[in-house]
Motif scaffolding. Structure first.
Motif: not given
Length: 136
Positions: A82-97
């Motif tokens: 989280x910077x002054x004017x920017x943000x880096x998100x990280x995302x994980x996608x998982x199946x129902x299993x």
């Protein structure tokens, strides 16, 4: 991986491509949707008329497993920077299993709606992003 926020999304029939699995463009759409849902609901971002908007300046997705309708995806969201004017998100996608389907990142720069110049991330928006901040 640790994700402070989880969102479950049912897959739709139209998400499948001719090969019978969710097409790659859907993964990007889901990342964008989960992030912006958080920003609107928790950060108070007014995407239609607010003075500040987030522009995507970078995105990436690595695919690990196939998934298809009628499955659903559990999507984890965190902030890595989280910077002054920017943000880096990280995302994980998982199946129902519980299998890792895809993981990616998405970088927003917050700008003034009118002049498109970077503005500081502040107030409720910054507070909501700090809730997602995970430090190594």
């Amino acid at each position: 991986m640790t994700y402070p926020h989880w969102h479950t999304v049912p897959l739709r029939w139209k998400d499948n491509d001719v090969y019978g699995h969710v097409n790659n463009v859907v993964h990007y759409s889901l990342m964008d949707t989960v992030i912006n849902t958080w920003l609107v609901e928790r950060g108070g971002l007014d995407v239609a008329a607010g003075p500040v908007i987030g522009l995507c300046v970078e995105s990436h997705c690595a695919y690990h497993a196939s998934v298809s309708f009628p499955d659903s995806l559990r999507i984890g969201l965190r902030v890595a920077h989280l910077g002054r004017s920017s943000v880096r998100y990280e995302i994980g996608m998982y199946s129902a299993t519980g299998a890792l389907v895809a993981e990616g990142h998405f970088v927003h720069v917050f700008v003034d709606r009118e002049n498109r110049r970077p503005v500081p991330v502040s107030g409720k928006l910054r507070e909501s992003l700090e809730e997602l901040l995970v430090t190594a």
